[in-house]
Scaffold this motif. Sequence first.
Motif: not given
Length: 124
Positions: A55, A57, A110-111, A114, A116, A119
Amino acid sequence: MFTAVSGAVTCSGGCPLPPFERATTADLVHGGASIAATAAVVFAMITLAVSGSAGRTVRRLAGVAAVLALPLCATVGLAMLVIGRGPVVGLLERLILALAVLWGLGTATALALCKEPHAVRSFR
């Protein structure tokens, strides 16, 4: 694996390494494993930074970390050859380790946060 070897093999006081100091086999194993472990983390940063399946990020965090880690690693290598082990090399090594830990924590966070759906996309 390399981190485990580095932690399991105890080096002599001050962890002497060539070319300026006489090193034992344990010193060389410990030092070599530590270098290999750090290199594996930096290569992971580079791989994720250029990976199309990661991803945005994750790629950005890895890219920033790699851009910071590569010159630090090069400076450690040069310092080891020019001045040998000492406070300068010790400080640089700690900066690299701190960067690796911060990158790992930042990427994990971040994961975890996330929004999304994926990720990191699958490699299918």
